[in-house]
Design a protein around this motif. Sequence first.
Motif, PDB file in Angstrom:
ATOM      1  N   LYS A 173      18.972   9.335 -44.716  1.00 22.39           N
ATOM      2  CA  LYS A 173      17.783   8.773 -44.074  1.00 22.39           C
ATOM      3  C   LYS A 173      16.502   9.269 -44.764  1.00 22.39           C
ATOM      4  N   GLN A 174      16.489  10.585 -45.053  1.00 25.58           N
ATOM      5  CA  GLN A 174      15.323  11.170 -45.734  1.00 25.58           C
ATOM      6  C   GLN A 174      15.141  10.570 -47.132  1.00 25.58           C
ATOM      7  N   ALA A 175      16.270  10.425 -47.854  1.00 26.34           N
ATOM      8  CA  ALA A 175      16.218   9.898 -49.226  1.00 26.34           C
ATOM      9  C   ALA A 175      15.684   8.467 -49.241  1.00 26.34           C
ATOM     10  N   ARG A 176      16.076   7.672 -48.265  1.00 24.17           N
ATOM     11  CA  ARG A 176      15.627   6.274 -48.192  1.00 24.17           C
ATOM     12  C   ARG A 176      14.120   6.163 -47.955  1.00 24.17           C
ATOM     13  N   SER A 177      13.600   7.068 -47.123  1.00 24.75           N
ATOM     14  CA  SER A 177      12.178   6.974 -46.772  1.00 24.75           C
ATOM     15  C   SER A 177      11.255   7.770 -47.707  1.00 24.75           C
ATOM     16  N   GLU A 178      11.851   8.606 -48.582  1.00 24.80           N
ATOM     17  CA  GLU A 178      11.048   9.434 -49.497  1.00 24.80           C
ATOM     18  C   GLU A 178      10.404   8.579 -50.596  1.00 24.80           C
ATOM     19  N   LYS A 179       9.103   8.778 -50.798  1.00 25.15           N
ATOM     20  CA  LYS A 179       8.356   7.988 -51.791  1.00 25.15           C
ATOM     21  C   LYS A 179       8.314   8.666 -53.171  1.00 25.15           C
ATOM     22  N   GLN A 180       8.279  10.016 -53.176  1.00 29.07           N
ATOM     23  CA  GLN A 180       8.174  10.741 -54.453  1.00 29.07           C
ATOM     24  C   GLN A 180       9.528  10.739 -55.176  1.00 29.07           C
ATOM     25  N   LEU A 187      17.069  15.043 -52.965  1.00 29.05           N
ATOM     26  CA  LEU A 187      17.783  14.693 -51.727  1.00 29.05           C
ATOM     27  C   LEU A 187      19.106  13.991 -52.032  1.00 29.05           C
ATOM     28  N   VAL A 188      19.086  13.082 -53.000  1.00 26.65           N
ATOM     29  CA  VAL A 188      20.306  12.360 -53.397  1.00 26.65           C
ATOM     30  C   VAL A 188      21.334  13.333 -53.968  1.00 26.65           C
ATOM     31  N   GLN A 189      20.874  14.310 -54.748  1.00 28.43           N
ATOM     32  CA  GLN A 189      21.784  15.328 -55.310  1.00 28.43           C
ATOM     33  C   GLN A 189      22.451  16.149 -54.197  1.00 28.43           C
ATOM     34  N   GLN A 190      21.633  16.562 -53.223  1.00 27.73           N
ATOM     35  CA  GLN A 190      22.180  17.322 -52.076  1.00 27.73           C
ATOM     36  C   GLN A 190      23.221  16.492 -51.332  1.00 27.73           C
ATOM     37  N   LEU A 191      22.906  15.202 -51.157  1.00 21.47           N
ATOM     38  CA  LEU A 191      23.819  14.291 -50.457  1.00 21.47           C
ATOM     39  C   LEU A 191      25.135  14.155 -51.222  1.00 21.47           C
TER      40      LEU A 191
END
Length: 201
Positions: A173-180, A187-191
Amino acid sequence: MLNLPKSTEVNRQLPKKAIYEKFSLSQQARHAFDADISKIVIVNELSPSTTTIEKGTSISMFYVLHIFLKQQTIAIKNLELLSKLIDQKMLFVLEYEGKIKLAIYHLKLLHTDWQPISGLSLHLQGLNFDVVWDNIIVQVGGIQIENGNSLNEQILLGEYKLKLQKQMDSLEKQARSEKQPRKKFELVQQLQKLQIEMEEM
């Protein structure tokens, strides 16, 4: 009830007053207990004298308690109280508005879904009460034992998987809404790390 042998039937009401006195419950705790539960009946006693099942090494018998609820949810602490009331294992049959669910406290509260009263039965599998009790936990919790795990290991693994899934959902959810772009990449790496861990389990 639950298609258990007639020889195990007890049908003895357990007064709420006895619970309040045994645990010296505060007025607030009594009110919370009373708000959840209208009546408690010990419906079955399963032991070597009431069945053909032998005493186990750690479990010699267990009780089935029929709990009539005033609302569809019950506070876990109230079931924990009942678990401590009698020094024996207990299976709870929760009833609300013509439907029932089974609940059992083992490491955490495990339960079935709500079902019509006629649709729920319990299978006593095993030659002694240690095995029978473990099989009841498996039935009530809908647990599938994997990779030679013990019952406790499987329950704890299931808990960990749920926690991991929540973390993954949050990261996604965070990765989808993150602009930077840089932060999004982190975030994608952590996921992906969590997804690999989940797959390995």
